[in-house]
Every structure is written in C-alpha cells, then in structure tokens.
Scaffold this motif. Structure first.
Motif, mmCIF file in Angstrom:
data_model
loop_
_atom_site.group_PDB
_atom_site.id
_atom_site.type_symbol
_atom_site.label_atom_id
_atom_site.label_comp_id
_atom_site.label_asym_id
_atom_site.label_seq_id
_atom_site.Cartn_x
_atom_site.Cartn_y
_atom_site.Cartn_z
ATOM 1 N N PRO A 119 0.971 -1.292 0.061
ATOM 2 C CA PRO A 119 -0.021 0.037 -0.221
ATOM 3 C C PRO A 119 0.706 1.352 0.002
ATOM 4 O O PRO A 119 1.899 1.183 0.279
ATOM 5 C CB PRO A 119 -0.949 -0.112 1.345
ATOM 6 N N PHE A 120 0.232 2.394 -0.314
ATOM 7 C CA PHE A 120 0.809 3.558 -0.475
ATOM 8 C C PHE A 120 1.214 4.047 0.945
ATOM 9 O O PHE A 120 0.398 4.050 1.727
ATOM 10 C CB PHE A 120 -0.158 4.599 -1.037
ATOM 11 N N ARG A 121 2.583 4.431 1.341
ATOM 12 C CA ARG A 121 3.067 5.005 2.497
ATOM 13 C C ARG A 121 3.421 6.435 2.602
ATOM 14 O O ARG A 121 4.081 6.967 1.825
ATOM 15 C CB ARG A 121 4.340 4.098 2.907
ATOM 16 N N PHE A 122 2.475 7.109 3.472
ATOM 17 C CA PHE A 122 3.051 8.627 3.622
ATOM 18 C C PHE A 122 4.281 8.373 5.118
ATOM 19 O O PHE A 122 3.645 7.620 5.936
ATOM 20 C CB PHE A 122 1.940 9.264 4.112
ATOM 21 N N LEU A 123 4.913 9.393 4.930
ATOM 22 C CA LEU A 123 5.810 9.226 6.249
ATOM 23 C C LEU A 123 6.049 10.695 6.807
ATOM 24 O O LEU A 123 6.639 11.787 5.862
ATOM 25 C CB LEU A 123 7.211 8.832 5.777
ATOM 26 N N PHE A 124 5.807 10.867 7.988
ATOM 27 C CA PHE A 124 6.077 12.304 8.661
ATOM 28 C C PHE A 124 7.407 12.132 9.213
ATOM 29 O O PHE A 124 7.727 11.175 9.996
ATOM 30 C CB PHE A 124 5.145 12.405 9.882
ATOM 31 N N ALA A 151 -4.148 2.624 2.703
ATOM 32 C CA ALA A 151 -3.042 3.710 2.867
ATOM 33 C C ALA A 151 -2.545 3.578 4.312
ATOM 34 O O ALA A 151 -3.421 3.518 5.481
ATOM 35 C CB ALA A 151 -3.520 5.135 2.514
ATOM 36 N N ARG A 152 -1.200 3.680 4.263
ATOM 37 C CA ARG A 152 -0.382 3.846 5.509
ATOM 38 C C ARG A 152 0.254 4.943 5.962
ATOM 39 O O ARG A 152 0.588 5.660 4.991
ATOM 40 C CB ARG A 152 0.758 2.537 5.616
ATOM 41 N N ILE A 194 13.093 6.620 4.627
ATOM 42 C CA ILE A 194 12.427 7.518 3.202
ATOM 43 C C ILE A 194 12.280 6.751 2.214
ATOM 44 O O ILE A 194 11.471 6.879 1.229
ATOM 45 C CB ILE A 194 13.592 8.606 3.141
ATOM 46 N N GLU A 195 13.307 5.570 1.889
ATOM 47 C CA GLU A 195 13.445 4.720 0.822
ATOM 48 C C GLU A 195 12.105 3.891 0.738
ATOM 49 O O GLU A 195 11.464 3.696 -0.297
ATOM 50 C CB GLU A 195 14.555 3.822 0.653
ATOM 51 N N GLN A 196 11.592 3.473 2.038
ATOM 52 C CA GLN A 196 10.295 2.793 1.726
ATOM 53 C C GLN A 196 9.153 3.417 1.668
ATOM 54 O O GLN A 196 8.015 3.188 1.569
ATOM 55 C CB GLN A 196 10.474 1.577 3.199
ATOM 56 N N ALA A 197 9.332 4.790 1.777
ATOM 57 C CA ALA A 197 7.910 5.607 1.636
ATOM 58 C C ALA A 197 7.928 6.215 0.105
ATOM 59 O O ALA A 197 8.785 6.000 -0.614
ATOM 60 C CB ALA A 197 8.116 6.819 2.550
ATOM 61 N N ASP A 198 6.438 6.545 -0.112
ATOM 62 C CA ASP A 198 6.113 7.003 -1.322
ATOM 63 C C ASP A 198 6.034 8.374 -1.414
ATOM 64 O O ASP A 198 6.069 9.252 -2.241
ATOM 65 C CB ASP A 198 4.741 6.370 -1.646
ATOM 66 N N CYS A 199 5.900 9.041 -0.176
ATOM 67 C CA CYS A 199 5.740 10.360 0.097
ATOM 68 C C CYS A 199 6.023 10.920 1.511
ATOM 69 O O CYS A 199 5.595 10.372 2.377
ATOM 70 C CB CYS A 199 4.176 10.929 -0.363
ATOM 71 N N ILE A 200 6.724 12.144 1.472
ATOM 72 C CA ILE A 200 7.288 12.695 2.653
ATOM 73 C C ILE A 200 6.298 13.725 3.008
ATOM 74 O O ILE A 200 5.999 14.671 2.140
ATOM 75 C CB ILE A 200 8.621 13.163 2.624
ATOM 76 N N VAL A 201 5.773 13.760 4.379
ATOM 77 C CA VAL A 201 4.827 14.868 4.836
ATOM 78 C C VAL A 201 5.430 15.666 5.766
ATOM 79 O O VAL A 201 6.068 15.158 6.817
ATOM 80 C CB VAL A 201 3.474 14.375 5.005
ATOM 81 N N MET A 219 16.312 12.239 -2.316
ATOM 82 C CA MET A 219 16.256 10.922 -2.222
ATOM 83 C C MET A 219 15.014 10.494 -3.388
ATOM 84 O O MET A 219 14.461 9.222 -3.660
ATOM 85 C CB MET A 219 16.025 9.979 -1.373
ATOM 86 N N GLY A 220 14.501 11.614 -4.243
ATOM 87 C CA GLY A 220 13.495 11.342 -5.333
ATOM 88 C C GLY A 220 12.080 10.975 -4.854
ATOM 89 O O GLY A 220 11.388 10.693 -5.670
#
Length: 264
Positions: A119-124, A151-152, A194-201, A219-220
């Motif tokens: 699933p799509f991962r957001f990371l704070f 979503a995660r 960060i690598e495992q995430a899809d978006c940084i928030v 990291m793109g």
C-alpha cells in the motif's frame, strides 16, 4: 550567559558561529567579552515566533542586543530575514540568505532498488511537536483512510523532546491503538525509512528550511508541506511536491487541484 563567558575566556576564539536561538543570543553576547568576531545562523524562529505573546517581545529584544555587533547574520529563508529587518532586530547590511543547512548528496540520493509492493506509504519525518503539524497529520490520515483504507501513515522522529509544544506519548499511543498511524521510533539514519516511503509529509507551522523535505527530495520522493515560511522554500509546488494550508487537516488531506475532476 556566565557559562558561555567562562568558555570564551578559556578558549579566546578569533570568531564565534552561533546556531539556533540560545547559542545565537547568549553566545553572541559572551563573544563580545573577548572581542571575538560573531557570525550567526538563524535556522528557524521556533515556537516563540509562531505563538506570539509577551515572550516574543522579550526574545526579539534579546536577539536585537545579541546581533548588534555581529559581522553577518545568516537566515535560511527570506521571510525570516525580512521579519528581523522590519523589526530592527538585524540590519539589512549585515543580513544574508543561506539556503538551508544542506544535504550530503552522496548519502541522500535516489536508490536503484525498487520499493517492495504494498500500500501507499506517507511518512512524517521530524520531532514530535504540535508545531510540526502532528495533529493535522493524524487527522488527515483519518480523512484519507475513509476513501483509501489501505493507505499507511507512518511517523519517524523523537518523542518526549524538551519543548513546550511536545506531543505527549499518551496521544501517540491512542493513535496507534486506533491503527491510524504507525510510530517507527527515532533513528540516526533515516534513509531506509525514506526509501520505503512513497511521500514525505511535513505540515509544520513555520520552519527555517526543513531537512526532512530536503532529504526526501534528494532521495527522489515527492513531498507535501504547508505553505509557510521555510516549507514553501523547499517545494516547487506542483513539481517536486504540493503545498497545503497550514493548521488545516482537510487541506492536507485534499487532492491537489491539478488532480481534481474539475481541473481535468
């Protein structure tokens, strides 16, 4: 101030570089006692300038005294620099813009390995402070998961920091019990997360130039942040990420205008 002065009398430095509020204020004052040249780096204004009150005026006066004889005062975004100049805390002829603390691009770069399916991962990514927008992130997670339950939403950063806007551990435990967010703890090396995430928030209320957004972008990863000083300087809205309204979970959770049916 006395402890700073004692160190300076022992070391007798030629120059002093101050970074963050207390070193900028007390260190600069103490440096004058040994006639050391002073260079300051205002990496962000912090809680005292977000929640304005009597303390704001006191800190502004302390800054004004501390910066009186500084050779250069660096700011990490233009909003902070213009605010200090307008309030006569720093002079324009001593102020300069420094675009953040920088990121080591040898360490933070897009990795070749593909992210495992899931699933799509957001990371704070950041300290767990209310001023960083933790509550808005959690509420936005609730809103998004109503239509995208798979979503995660993850949080990585220190808990229980010495700050008056620190998020209590009890709040985070309640969120975890409701399975709204996953707390990953804290780490000295955030690259794997960060690598495992899809978006940084980062829905912060105000920043200098946030490393979390710089590291994620390096990291793109696309980023989502608030349209506030510091954050807006780290995002090309609509290109490297999206900007949303500060202190608003609905704005944070809403799809960008370019993705709405009306725009298409």
């Amino acid at each position: 101030l006395w402890r700073y002065a004692k160190v300076f009398r022992t070391l007798r430095p030629f120059a002093y570089l101050g970074f963050t509020a207390k070193p900028n204020i007390y260190g600069s004052m103490a440096a004058r006692t040994v006639r050391a040249k002073v260079i300051n780096n205002v990496s962000g204004l912090g809680t005292v300038f977000i929640k304005k009150g009597p303390l704001t005026g006191l800190v502004a006066r302390l800054y004004r005294v501390a910066f009186r004889t500084s050779s250069t005062v660096f700011f990490q975004n233009r909003d902070d620099m213009e605010l200090f100049i307008a309030n006569r805390i720093a002079r324009r002829n001593q102020s300069a813009l420094l675009p953040g603390s920088g990121v080591d691009l040898q360490r933070f770069n897009p990795r070749q390995s593909a992210r495992p399916p899931g699933p799509f991962r957001f990371l704070f990514l950041g300290r767990l402070l209310w001023d960083k927008g933790v509550a808005e992130y959690v509420e936005a997670a609730r809103l998004v998961r109503q239509s995208h339950p798979e979503a995660r939403f993850q949080i990585l950063g220190p808990l229980g920091v010495d700050n008056r806007t620190a998020v209590p551990s009890s709040y985070l435990e309640r969120c975890r019990a409701e399975t709204i967010v996953e707390y990953l703890g804290e780490s000295d090396d955030v690259r794997d997360a960060i690598e495992q995430a899809d978006c940084i928030v980062l829905p912060s209320y105000r920043e200098g130039l946030p490393r979390a957004l710089l590291e994620g972008s390096a990291m793109g990863k696309p980023v989502v942040a608030t349209d506030v000083p510091g954050c807006r300087d780290a995002v090309d809205d609509g290109e490297t990420g999206y900007l949303c309204e500060a202190r608003s979970a609905p704005s944070l959770a809403a799809p960008p205008a370019c993705c709405s049916p009306r725009a298409s």
